[in-house]
Design an enzyme around this catalytic site. Structure first.
Site, PDB file in Angstrom:
ATOM      1  CG  ASP A  81      59.682  46.414  14.842  1.00 51.82           C
ATOM      2  OD1 ASP A  81      58.972  45.448  15.185  1.00 51.82           O
ATOM      3  OD2 ASP A  81      60.553  46.905  15.585  1.00 51.82           O
ATOM      4  CB  SER A  82      56.285  51.302  15.446  1.00 50.02           C
ATOM      5  OG  SER A  82      55.239  50.362  15.575  1.00 50.02           O
TER       6      SER A  82
ATOM      7  CG  HIS B 252      55.220  56.884  14.742  1.00 48.57           C
ATOM      8  ND1 HIS B 252      54.054  57.443  15.178  1.00 48.57           N
ATOM      9  CD2 HIS B 252      55.170  55.583  15.139  1.00 48.57           C
ATOM     10  CE1 HIS B 252      53.331  56.537  15.829  1.00 48.57           C
ATOM     11  NE2 HIS B 252      53.997  55.396  15.817  1.00 48.57           N
TER      12      HIS B 252
HETATM   13  P1  ITT Z   1      53.436  43.206  15.125  1.00 50.68           P
HETATM   14  O1  ITT Z   1      54.872  42.944  15.513  1.00 50.68           O
HETATM   15  O2  ITT Z   1      52.632  41.932  14.958  1.00 50.68           O
HETATM   16  O3  ITT Z   1      53.311  44.135  13.973  1.00 50.68           O
HETATM   17  P2  ITT Z   1      53.285  44.633  17.668  1.00 50.68           P
HETATM   18  O4  ITT Z   1      52.194  45.406  18.347  1.00 50.68           O
HETATM   19  O5  ITT Z   1      53.998  43.577  18.489  1.00 50.68           O
HETATM   20  O6  ITT Z   1      52.668  43.966  16.340  1.00 50.68           O
HETATM   21  P3  ITT Z   1      55.784  46.071  17.439  1.00 50.68           P
HETATM   22  O7  ITT Z   1      56.609  44.890  17.781  1.00 50.68           O
HETATM   23  O8  ITT Z   1      56.221  46.947  16.307  1.00 50.68           O
HETATM   24  O9  ITT Z   1      54.290  45.631  17.058  1.00 50.68           O
HETATM   25  O10 ITT Z   1      55.579  46.937  18.744  1.00 50.68           O
HETATM   26  C1  ITT Z   1      55.131  48.238  18.664  1.00 50.68           C
HETATM   27  C2  ITT Z   1      54.611  48.706  20.023  1.00 50.68           C
HETATM   28  O11 ITT Z   1      54.922  50.116  20.127  1.00 50.68           O
HETATM   29  C3  ITT Z   1      53.085  48.601  20.076  1.00 50.68           C
HETATM   30  O12 ITT Z   1      52.674  47.428  20.713  1.00 50.68           O
HETATM   31  C4  ITT Z   1      52.694  49.851  20.841  1.00 50.68           C
HETATM   32  O13 ITT Z   1      52.732  49.573  22.222  1.00 50.68           O
HETATM   33  C5  ITT Z   1      53.792  50.849  20.496  1.00 50.68           C
HETATM   34  N1  ITT Z   1      53.365  51.711  19.377  1.00 50.68           N
HETATM   35  C6  ITT Z   1      53.802  51.660  18.084  1.00 50.68           C
HETATM   36  N2  ITT Z   1      53.167  52.569  17.330  1.00 50.68           N
HETATM   37  C7  ITT Z   1      52.305  53.196  18.147  1.00 50.68           C
HETATM   38  C8  ITT Z   1      51.344  54.216  17.947  1.00 50.68           C
HETATM   39  O14 ITT Z   1      51.114  54.748  16.748  1.00 50.68           O
HETATM   40  N3  ITT Z   1      50.639  54.617  19.008  1.00 50.68           N
HETATM   41  C9  ITT Z   1      50.839  54.070  20.224  1.00 50.68           C
HETATM   42  N4  ITT Z   1      51.698  53.094  20.494  1.00 50.68           N
HETATM   43  C10 ITT Z   1      52.432  52.646  19.463  1.00 50.68           C
END
Ligand code: ITT
Length: 214
Positions: free
Chosen positions: A71-72, A176
């Protein structure tokens, strides 16, 4: 030793690509959860690690296999830490999220921001967690075609290029997600742990049905 499979609790193919190459040197193969079936998990927690736990536990329960969740999000100083855990919800796709951030940052002089990623691995009755942070600056225009999400707007400290202008291995020097993976790797760095993950591949370590034991 053969590679243990861990199921990635995510439908984000870009995370899968990054995490598979980060975890491969640890002797782990990352498999897309959705290749095994469909599971929706509500991300109801207010922290990255809380949401990663929800996703990893749900996919571990669903598949019986070790499950990894990421989660990011992006935290922007001038926006009081927003969008943070809500980073995925600021638009329908990457282009929409980038347009939202450019608009929110229009005229802002403080362009300091950080990416945060929490990883949770759940296997049998064990859980491992790690969080990585990467600080940098937001650009005023998108730059580069690589990466995903907010990458075209983010320059990590020590660089002049955005994440989207770097190859995957270069992004992994700063990201990260790579930092969280290295921390998690320290916690998994024991042959017994790798053996345990392999055992969990062969034997679902969920509940034993005592009623069925003669
Ligand atoms: P899952 O929950 O299915 O894993 P998700 O894309 O919805 O997929 P998150 O809820 O963790 O994942 O949302 C993370 C968002 O943060 C992601 O959609 C990106 O917009 C941003 N993000 C995270 N890591 C990133 C990265 O390495 N580079 C650019 N944007 C990132």
């Amino acid at each position: 030793m053969p590679k243990a499979v861990v199921v990635l609790a995510s439908s984000n193919r870009d995370k899968l690509r990054e995490l598979d190459s980060l975890f491969s040197p640890l002797g782990l193969e990352v498999l897309a959860g959705p290749s095994l079936g469909s599971l929706e998990v509500d991300e109801t927690e207010r922290t990255y690690v809380g949401n990663a736990r929800l996703k990893a536990r749900a996919w571990n329960g669903f598949t019986g296999l070790p499950a990894l969740a990421d989660d990011s999000g992006l935290e922007v100083q001038a926006l009081g830490g927003a969008p943070g855990v809500l980073s995925a919800r600021m638009g329908d796709d990457d282009a929409g999220r980038i347009a939202w951030l450019l608009e929110a940052m229009r005229g802002q002089r403080n362009r300091r921001a950080c990416f945060v990623a929490s990883l949770v691995l759940v296997a049998g009755d064990r859980e491992w967690e790690a969080t990585g942070v990467c600080w940098g600056m937001l650009t005023e225009e998108p730059r580069g075609e690589g990466g995903f999400g907010y990458d075209p707007l983010f320059i990590p400290d020590g660089e002049t290029r955005t994440f989207a202008e770097m190859a995957g291995a270069e992004k992994a020097r700063y990201s990260h997600r790579a930092k969280a993976t290295r921390l998690l790797a320290c916690r998994l760095d024991d042959p017994f742990v790798l053996q345990y993950l392999l055992d969990c591949n062969r034997t679902p370590l969920g509940g034993l049905d005592h009623e069925s034991i003669p």
